[in-house]
Design a protein around this motif. Structure first.
Motif, PDB file in Angstrom:
ATOM      1  N   VAL B 335       0.835  -1.200   0.000  1.00  0.00           N
ATOM      2  CA  VAL B 335       0.000   0.000   0.000  1.00  0.00           C
ATOM      3  C   VAL B 335       0.872   1.254   0.000  1.00  0.00           C
ATOM      4  O   VAL B 335       0.751   2.124  -0.858  1.00  0.00           O
ATOM      5  CB  VAL B 335      -0.950   0.000   1.215  1.00  0.00           C
ATOM      6  N   THR B 336       1.778   1.340   0.966  1.00  0.00           N
ATOM      7  CA  THR B 336       2.623   2.533   1.041  1.00  0.00           C
ATOM      8  C   THR B 336       3.861   2.413   0.174  1.00  0.00           C
ATOM      9  O   THR B 336       4.607   3.364   0.031  1.00  0.00           O
ATOM     10  CB  THR B 336       3.059   2.783   2.496  1.00  0.00           C
ATOM     11  N   LYS B 337       4.099   1.228  -0.388  1.00  0.00           N
ATOM     12  CA  LYS B 337       5.269   0.942  -1.235  1.00  0.00           C
ATOM     13  C   LYS B 337       6.564   1.106  -0.457  1.00  0.00           C
ATOM     14  O   LYS B 337       7.585   1.503  -0.995  1.00  0.00           O
ATOM     15  CB  LYS B 337       5.317   1.869  -2.480  1.00  0.00           C
ATOM     16  N   LEU B 338       6.496   0.869   0.830  1.00  0.00           N
ATOM     17  CA  LEU B 338       7.689   1.042   1.651  1.00  0.00           C
ATOM     18  C   LEU B 338       8.376  -0.301   1.838  1.00  0.00           C
ATOM     19  O   LEU B 338       7.784  -1.265   2.318  1.00  0.00           O
ATOM     20  CB  LEU B 338       7.298   1.627   3.014  1.00  0.00           C
ATOM     21  N   LEU B 339       9.627  -0.322   1.412  1.00  0.00           N
ATOM     22  CA  LEU B 339      10.417  -1.530   1.575  1.00  0.00           C
ATOM     23  C   LEU B 339      11.324  -1.322   2.773  1.00  0.00           C
ATOM     24  O   LEU B 339      12.001  -0.300   2.869  1.00  0.00           O
ATOM     25  CB  LEU B 339      11.271  -1.739   0.321  1.00  0.00           C
ATOM     26  N   SER B 340      11.333  -2.256   3.716  1.00  0.00           N
ATOM     27  CA  SER B 340      12.303  -2.102   4.789  1.00  0.00           C
ATOM     28  C   SER B 340      12.977  -3.431   5.066  1.00  0.00           C
ATOM     29  O   SER B 340      12.359  -4.494   5.023  1.00  0.00           O
ATOM     30  CB  SER B 340      11.649  -1.530   6.047  1.00  0.00           C
ATOM     31  N   TRP B 341      14.241  -3.332   5.314  1.00  0.00           N
ATOM     32  CA  TRP B 341      15.069  -4.525   5.456  1.00  0.00           C
ATOM     33  C   TRP B 341      15.890  -4.378   6.722  1.00  0.00           C
ATOM     34  O   TRP B 341      16.724  -3.468   6.829  1.00  0.00           O
ATOM     35  CB  TRP B 341      15.959  -4.652   4.223  1.00  0.00           C
ATOM     36  N   ASP B 342      15.596  -5.222   7.687  1.00  0.00           N
ATOM     37  CA  ASP B 342      16.311  -5.178   8.948  1.00  0.00           C
ATOM     38  C   ASP B 342      17.529  -6.084   8.828  1.00  0.00           C
ATOM     39  O   ASP B 342      17.420  -7.297   8.896  1.00  0.00           O
ATOM     40  CB  ASP B 342      15.371  -5.656  10.069  1.00  0.00           C
ATOM     41  N   VAL B 343      18.679  -5.507   8.624  1.00  0.00           N
ATOM     42  CA  VAL B 343      19.869  -6.287   8.298  1.00  0.00           C
ATOM     43  C   VAL B 343      20.548  -6.823   9.555  1.00  0.00           C
ATOM     44  O   VAL B 343      21.021  -7.944   9.588  1.00  0.00           O
ATOM     45  CB  VAL B 343      20.877  -5.425   7.497  1.00  0.00           C
ATOM     46  N   GLY B 344      20.603  -6.007  10.587  1.00  0.00           N
ATOM     47  CA  GLY B 344      21.352  -6.402  11.780  1.00  0.00           C
ATOM     48  C   GLY B 344      22.813  -6.024  11.631  1.00  0.00           C
ATOM     49  O   GLY B 344      23.121  -4.913  11.204  1.00  0.00           O
ATOM     50  N   LYS B 345      23.690  -6.941  11.927  1.00  0.00           N
ATOM     51  CA  LYS B 345      25.108  -6.642  11.914  1.00  0.00           C
ATOM     52  C   LYS B 345      25.717  -6.974  10.553  1.00  0.00           C
ATOM     53  O   LYS B 345      25.359  -7.967   9.936  1.00  0.00           O
ATOM     54  CB  LYS B 345      25.783  -7.464  13.006  1.00  0.00           C
ATOM     55  N   ILE B 346      26.641  -6.134  10.117  1.00  0.00           N
ATOM     56  CA  ILE B 346      27.301  -6.418   8.841  1.00  0.00           C
ATOM     57  C   ILE B 346      28.550  -7.252   9.107  1.00  0.00           C
ATOM     58  O   ILE B 346      29.425  -6.854   9.874  1.00  0.00           O
ATOM     59  CB  ILE B 346      27.699  -5.123   8.106  1.00  0.00           C
ATOM     60  N   ASN B 347      28.604  -8.378   8.470  1.00  0.00           N
ATOM     61  CA  ASN B 347      29.781  -9.224   8.572  1.00  0.00           C
ATOM     62  C   ASN B 347      30.672  -8.958   7.365  1.00  0.00           C
ATOM     63  O   ASN B 347      30.283  -9.223   6.228  1.00  0.00           O
ATOM     64  CB  ASN B 347      29.325 -10.687   8.599  1.00  0.00           C
ATOM     65  N   PRO B 348      31.883  -8.420   7.589  1.00  0.00           N
ATOM     66  CA  PRO B 348      32.706  -8.028   6.435  1.00  0.00           C
ATOM     67  C   PRO B 348      33.072  -9.207   5.556  1.00  0.00           C
ATOM     68  O   PRO B 348      33.349  -9.033   4.367  1.00  0.00           O
ATOM     69  CB  PRO B 348      33.955  -7.421   7.071  1.00  0.00           C
ATOM     70  N   GLN B 349      33.089 -10.417   6.125  1.00  0.00           N
ATOM     71  CA  GLN B 349      33.451 -11.577   5.309  1.00  0.00           C
ATOM     72  C   GLN B 349      32.303 -11.972   4.381  1.00  0.00           C
ATOM     73  O   GLN B 349      32.501 -12.446   3.286  1.00  0.00           O
ATOM     74  CB  GLN B 349      33.808 -12.777   6.200  1.00  0.00           C
TER      75      GLN B 349
END
Lengths: 1015, 420
Positions: B335-349
């Motif tokens: 409806v609102t066309k809102l995409l949200s992505w809860d990534v958490g921690k970025i692992n550099p590997q």
């Protein structure tokens, strides 16, 4: 409609029913909801009344809380007035406060009953507790009952001379309230304002200036004498007061100083480059500009407001910014930029106001904000009005160098989902295109591309802007016009359609094939068009009739006929006018011949300019500036006077300084034992000493003092102190060897030679006992000074100081730098005819007294003076602080000699605490003397006054009339000092001093004796 | 100055009014409601609204409009700043500043407003003084009050207002003396399609929680004070010492306060801690689009990037998405066309990515708006600007306080523009 009404009533009914349910629970109610609003009100109040009349505070409090809740939601609770007022003298503080809130709210409606409460406040006005006095005055003055005006006037006058600065602050607030209640009191109130303006307390300053602004903003003359003081106090005033004072001083400065801009005229013309260079050349410019010399007071204001740019309060920052904008030389205004840009991170509403101010500034001074251009880039999350302000600023900042960056940024904005904003961006592009001729073509091409955008508002806005742009260069753009004609069928926005029609008409000769065709289409749809489109159709018809009557004659007549019977009178009018003008008939007369020249005259191109162009007529940062109309109560900023009014009006007459002579104490550090001879001398006259110092002033401090002592008769040798072990804890304490030939008859600043031996022996005793910090010190609360002596002492005579003269005084304020320090104010005056540079404190000599120096005074102009403050930790002894006062060229040895009374901080305590403390400090810690009091010193006030003059002590309330008590603590170690003056028969009096500082006790005693016996 | 205050909730009801001078009828708010109706979003109501006899200055916070009524010329920021101070005080007192909280504590609110302004001029706005005058309601105190009938109004009269350090109350006592400082930096940035920085700036604050007995005098010095060329201070900081020695010297207020805020502007080089790689394609005529997004750390000074949350407003033509995150969870609101992505921690590997397809409205042409993605993240124990506190000293009191300092970097308005 009717259903709406019904539901509304329904809701109202249920609302009141709920109310009944809530309000009547405590009593058994048989008045049903059916009785309606009046009966429920009656019922509810009855219940509250009962609670208010009960004996229990908790019930009363409950009732008051419910009443406050009623007031808060805007319901009427005025009927309860009599019941509430009875509780005005309640002992319960919360109850009392709530009653005050109620009283202030309803007193205006119930004037007679409100009078019942007045006597309570009158009594409270005399309370010994300053906070109670203040709150009584606050409520009394908030009661808007005209009958009590005389009482209020009296209370205000009394409070204005109250000991407590807090009460005086409250009285300044009360002035405004009384003025709004009865403007006839203006004259009396101005007297009070005048008096309060002289107040030195930072608490009072903001409030009294507020009162000044409300009551008599035109009485600039009241400010003169207080101008410098206000400038100097400004940093320490609370933030809200700062805003008011800065605004007032901006107005003041515009009437009193000459324009600093005249010489800067060239900066304006040379625009940015000159502006940037000016920073580097600043000092040079200062020398070059012989013809304009900034008034030192003007400079003082600019210098003292500058640090406030770092305030956390956005209102303060903007008020300083506007002060710089309106008062500073053009090349100095740049300092405000960074602070204003910083505010853009603040709340949305703050951003809005700050951006408006920046918009006005950026029109006149692009250079100021250009480096910060990126801060004005729009974010998708900004509110619409913020976006349009940012666009406005970006457009103003555009120039040849940055236009490509800005246009690229604009390109992304045009694609924004917020179409209103996209339309605004298109207008902005149009403005850039007209202002910067290099990019006109690029912009035009870009806008034409936008014509194929899917969004209607974007297309419409583009058409309007293209129309304006084409007008500025009509020579070669027939393809654009043709392109627009093609689009015409698809555009529905009236403004855009009207614009295209106008373009067709104006340049019909360039598109001879298309224009008649467009007119044909319009003739078909004429009746269904909007008014502006119809008007433009009539215009197009008229123009085509004149240029190409063969093809369009019939069409024109058809359209004119349609217009003649249009509903809108404007269109009927226009049609009639056009017909007379273009269709030749016998009545048309002379005008018809000129029809062509009238309709097809070359038209001046519209100037696309900012809506902020004319806002600079209002002072920046004001409400009027924000709403772009004059708000009521707006005070115009006057133009600079051509000739500066008399500067000397701001000179504060120095209260004739009591001649204080410098004593030369030669301190010898215990550790670095030296055999140096410490001598001191009493100078016979200041002139003599100045001559002597004059000779030696070019030499270093040490040699100067040596030469001094050589010139004088060496009188005594100091005791050899090599015996004293250097392991003593207080290794920074020095011996004072006051050696005096005679006593100068000045109170507070002499050390009697007789007491010399005594004090010396006691002094060593004092050193040997590590000063125990009395636990009582924690009980003590430091209060404000009861009295600040105006006495100034010479630090450096102008003859000695080669034109630099310095005086010092003790402001008796707790020192900001360190609590153990005594603050000293030094006023430096330049009596030469050239500026003195880099005045600072140099070598502090071997004394090692802990000192907090003032910041270097970069430049002191001729005849200017500046006050700086200094903190000195005297270690609770009257030894002098020796140091060197240096200018760029010279160094002068000076010393500050504190009187013993200045080493204290006043304290407040109760009589019981006083007695308890006194009990602990008997025996060796007590010194007393019986004296004969001067005749006039036998009542409370003169005694308090005399004691306060001598020493910075606080008055302790006393139950007995003949005993007066004063308390304080020493600045450095916080030891308690208690003074008792007990009056005996026939003007005899016993002075007792209790303190563990057994040197200070006798010294203070002597000073007090002199002060109290003196006539 | 400030004549009256009205509190208006999001549905347009006035639920509290307070007058400091004579009473102004609440019908004056009708002009405000008109403006509210005109505005498309609640934030778009203009802060200053002129009416025939009054001027309305409003701020919107926590979905409540605080509408001040003024009658004559006064700097608008003066009013705005004050209103924000009122909201801060409410928040401080009640934990939250909602309509319900205000209604529940209407008496305390009224007492506070009474103390904060006298005749429309600010009187006591320091939270320390106010807390001495009126104790904040706590559950315990409410219980005690109902039983014993005691009150919230302080029994002693405040002394802070009278002293030269009005922000600190007197007679403060703690058994554990502690002083904590949090250096929090927020980075605002706009990253363009190609990954280069359009603007980037750092807004930093030092928040303090000082619980020290007596009247301590603190000095705080920095390893690199030159970074702080654009600062604003709490009134307790001594300007002159800062100018002369670049040392913060102050007698702190009791409890929590913001010692200073600073701004490291876009002209200085600001390190961007994360990067975004993306590939979003909409094909003309096709009902499918490809979506690919990868995040990675960049210049984080060895600290991990945590609490990463990506959100993006996709064009209106997108009907639904079918994406696969390598970590975290994602949601898309059709409806609102809102995409949200809860990534958490970025692992550099193993860099997190989100790949998949979007289904587009059939027949709709290629969307022409640029989608932007907003990224939130946190980096603990590091201040992006490199600001470091050197030492904290205390004078004026004898005990040894416990001192602590914490650094944190957060994303402020961190936006990346995507190509289409």
């Amino acid at each position: 409609m009717s259903t709406n009404n019904l539901s509304y009533n329904d809701q109202g009914g249920s609302d009141s029913a709920v109310e009944v349910g809530q309000e009547t629970t405590p009593t058994s109610s048989n008045a049903g909801a059916g009785f309606g609003l009046f009966s429920t009100n009656f019922k509810k109040n009855d219940d509250l009344k009962e609670m208010l009349e009960s004996n229990k505070d908790s019930l009363k409090l409950d009732a008051m809380k419910r009443i406050i809740a009623l007031i808060a939601t805007g319901k009427n609770a005025s009927e309860l007035f009599p019941a509430v007022v009875k509780n005005v003298a309640s002992k319960n503080i919360e109850l009392k406060k709530l009653v005050y809130v109620y009283l202030v709210r309803y007193a205006e409606e119930q004037q007679d009953l409100a009078l019942l409460s007045i006597s309570t406040f009158q009594r409270a006005l005399k309370d010994p507790n300053q906070l109670i006095r203040a709150s009584a005055l606050r409520v009394l003055s908030s009661i808007r009952v005209p009958i009590i005006v005389p009482i209020m006037m009296l209370a205000i006058k009394e409070a204005a001379s109250d000991m407590s600065p807090y009460v005086r602050k409250t009285s300044a607030h009360a002035i405004q309230k009384l003025y709004s209640l009865d403007p006839d009191q203006k004259e009396h109130l101005i007297e009070v304002i005048d008096k309060l303006l002289k107040d030195k307390s930072t608490l009072v300053a903001g409030s009294v200036v507020m009162a000044f602004e409300e009551v008599c903003p035109d009485r600039i003359d009241l400010i003169h004498k207080n101008y410098r003081k206000l400038c100097n106090l400004l940093v320490d005033v609370e933030e809200w007061g700062q805003v008011v004072i800065i605004t007032m001083l901006t107005r003041y400065a515009r009437t009193q100083f000459t324009s600093p801009w005249k010489e800067d005229g060239l900066f304006d013309e040379n625009s940015e480059t000159a502006f940037y260079e000016s920073d580097e050349k600043k000092t040079k410019n200062g020398d070059e500009k012989k013809s304009y010399m900034m008034d030192p007071d003007h400079r003082l204001l600019l210098r003292n407001t500058k640090p406030l740019l770092q305030s956390r309060n956005t209102a303060v920052v903007v008020s300083v910014a506007q002060l710089y904008w309106h008062l500073a030389p053009k090349h100095e205004v740049g300092v405000i930029t960074k602070s204003l840009v910083r505010l853009l991170r603040s709340h949305r509403e703050v951003q809005y106001v700050v951006l408006q101010n920046i918009a006005t500034m950026s029109i006149q001074r692009k250079g100021m904000f250009e480096p910060y251009m990126k801060s004005f880039y729009v974010r998708s999350t900004d509110a619409t009005h913020i976006k349009s302000l940012k666009l406005e600023i970006l457009t103003s900042l555009a120039n040849e160098a940055n236009i490509s960056t800005i246009l690229r940024e604009f390109q992304t904005y045009v694609k924004s989902q917020d179409k209103q904003f996209a339309a605004g961006t298109i207008q902005a592009i149009g403005r850039c295109a007209t202002n910067i001729s290099e990019v006109t073509d690029t912009c035009l091409q870009g806008l034409v591309l936008l014509l194929s955008n899917r969004d209607e508002t974007v297309v419409a806005e583009s058409v309007v802007v293209i129309k304006k742009l084409l007008q500025t260069q009509p020579t070669q753009h027939s393809d654009i016009i043709k392109h627009m004609a093609k689009l015409f069928d698809n555009i529905a926005v009236p403004m855009a359609r009207a614009s295209i029609l106008w373009l067709m008409g104006e340049y019909c000769e360039r598109v001879p094939q298309i224009a008649p065709d467009v007119l044909r289409k319009m003739a078909k749809s004429f009746t269904s068009e909007e008014d502006i489109v119809k008007l433009q159709t009539v215009n197009l018809a008229a123009k085509l009739y004149l240029t190409n009557s063969k093809q369009t004659k019939l069409l024109t007549q058809y359209i004119l006929n349609l217009g003649k019977y249009d509903q809108n009178y404007d269109i009927r009018d226009r049609t009639r006018f056009i017909r007379q003008l273009i269709v030749p008939n016998e009545k048309s007369g002379a005008l018809g011949k000129y029809a062509r020249r009238i309709l097809l005259a070359p038209k001046p191109a519209p100037v696309l300019e900012s809506t902020y162009k004319d806002r600079d007529r209002y002072q920046l940062g004001t409400l009027s500036h924000t709403i772009n109309t004059k708000a009521s109560g707006y005070l115009e900023l006057s133009d600079w006077p051509a000739v500066a009014p008399d500067q000397s009006v701001r000179n504060v007459e120095v209260i004739e300084p009591v001649m204080i002579h410098l004593y030369f104490y030669y301190p010898c550090p215990l550790i670095t034992q030296s055999s140096s001879e410490a001598e001191s001398d009493e100078e016979k006259s200041s002139s003599q000493s100045s001559e002597e110092s004059d000779k030696s002033s070019s030499q270093s401090e040490k040699s100067s003092s040596e030469s001094d002592s050589e010139q004088k008769k060496t009188t005594k040798k100091p005791p050899q102190k090599k015996t004293v072990k250097p392991t003593l804890r207080l290794n920074h304490t020095f011996f004072l060897v006051p050696v005096l030939l005679s006593v100068v008859p000045v109170s507070g600043y002499t050390v009697l030679s007789q007491s010399k031996c005594l004090s010396r022996s006691l002094f060593s005793l004092c050193i040997l006992t590590p000063c125990p910090l009395s636990c009582a010190a924690a009980l003590l609360q430091v209060s404000g000074p009861a009295f600040v002596p105006e006495k100034r002492h010479d630090l450096l005579h102008r003859m000695t100081g080669k034109g630099l003269s310095a005086q010092y005084q003790f402001p008796r304020q707790p020192c900001l730098y360190q609590p153990t320090m005594v603050s000293v104010q030094i006023s430096l005056t330049n009596t030469t005819d050239h500026p003195l540079e880099q005045i600072h404190i140099g070598d502090r000599g071997p004394t090692g007294l802990d000192m907090h120096c003032f910041n270097t005074v970069e430049c002191l102009l001729p005849e200017a003076s500046v006050t700086v403050s200094l903190g000195v930790d005297f270690n609770d002894s009257t030894q002098a602080a020796n140091f060197q006062l240096c200018t760029k060229e010279d160094q002068f040895s000076v010393s500050i000699q504190p009187a013993v009374g200045e080493l204290f901080l006043p304290a407040t305590m109760t009589e019981q605490d006083f007695r308890k403390e006194q009990g602990k400090l008997l025996g060796m810690n007590e010194s007393s003397a019986t004296i004969t009091m001067a005749a006039e010193n036998t009542t409370r006030q003169p005694i308090s006054r005399q004691v306060a003059t001598v020493a910075n002590l606080g008055v302790v309330p006393s139950g007995q009339d003949n005993i007066h008590r004063f308390a304080g603590k020493t600045a450095s170690s916080g030891a308690v000092v208690l003074v008792t003056v007990e009056l005996r028969e026939s003007s005899a009096a016993l002075i007792t001093i209790n303190t563990e500082k057994s040197v200070m006790g006798p010294m203070l005693l002597r000073d007090l004796k002199r002060a109290l016996t003196r006539a | 100055m400030i004549h009256s205050l009205f509190l208006v909730n999001s549905s347009g009801d006035i639920f509290l009014e307070k007058h400091w001078k004579s009473v102004v009828s609440r019908s004056v708010c009708d002009y405000f409601f008109e403006a509210q109706e005109r505005a498309s979003e609640p934030e778009n109501v203009p802060p200053v609204i002129p009416t025939p006899h009054h001027y309305l200055i409003s701020v919107l916070r926590h979905r409540i409009y605080f509408v001040a009524v003024i009658q004559s010329e006064v700097p608008p920021l003066f009013v705005i700043e004050f209103l924000h101070r009122v909201v801060d005080t409410f928040q401080d007192y009640f934990g939250v500043c909602t309509e319900a909280a205000i209604k529940d504590n209407v008496v305390v609110v009224y007492e506070l407003l009474e103390e904060m302004l006298d005749n429309g001029f600010p009187l006591a706005t320091e939270s320390n003084i106010l807390k001495e005058l009126i104790k904040p309601p706590t559950i315990l105190r409410t219980v005690v009050n109902t039983i014993t009938g005691s009150t919230n109004v302080g029994e002693q009269l405040p002394t802070g207002q009278l002293s030269v350090v009005p922000w600190r109350r007197t007679g403060v006592k703690y058994t554990n003396n502690e002083a904590y400082f949090d250096v929090v930096e927020e980075i605002d940035a706009i990253i363009d399609k190609s990954g280069s920085t359009i603007t980037a700036e750092i807004q930093g604050v030092i928040d303090a929680c000082v619980k020290l007995t007596g009247m301590p005098d603190l000095t705080l010095s920095f390893m690199n004070p030159r970074l702080l060329d654009d600062v604003s201070f709490h009134p307790c900081v001594r300007f002159k010492r800062w100018e002369a020695e670049r040392i913060l010297s102050f007698i702190p207020p009791d409890g929590n306060f913001r010692l200073l805020s600073y701004h490291v502007s876009s002209q200085n080089l600001v390190a961007i801690p994360v990067y975004v790689k993306h590939n979003i394609t909409f094909r003309e005529g096709s009902s499918q689009g490809r979506f690919e997004l990868t995040l990675g750390p960049k210049q984080t000074m060895g600290k991990g990037v945590e609490a990463v949350l990506v959100s993006s407003q996709l064009p209106r033509g997108v009907l639904n998405t079918n994406l696969n995150p390598t970590q975290g969870t994602y949601t898309f609101d059709p409806v609102t066309k809102l995409l949200s992505w809860d990534v958490g921690k970025i692992n550099p590997q193993k860099l997190p990515s989100l790949k998949g397809s979007m289904s587009l409205q059939a027949g709709a042409s290629k969307p022409d708006e640029n989608p932007t993605i907003n990224i939130q993240f946190k980096i603990q124990q590091s201040a992006l600007s490199g600001l470091k506190v050197n030492r904290l000293d205390m004078y004026g009191e004898k005990y040894k306080p416990f001192k602590g300092i914490k650094y944190m970097t957060k994303a402020g308005k961190f936006q990346a523009l995507l190509s289409n």
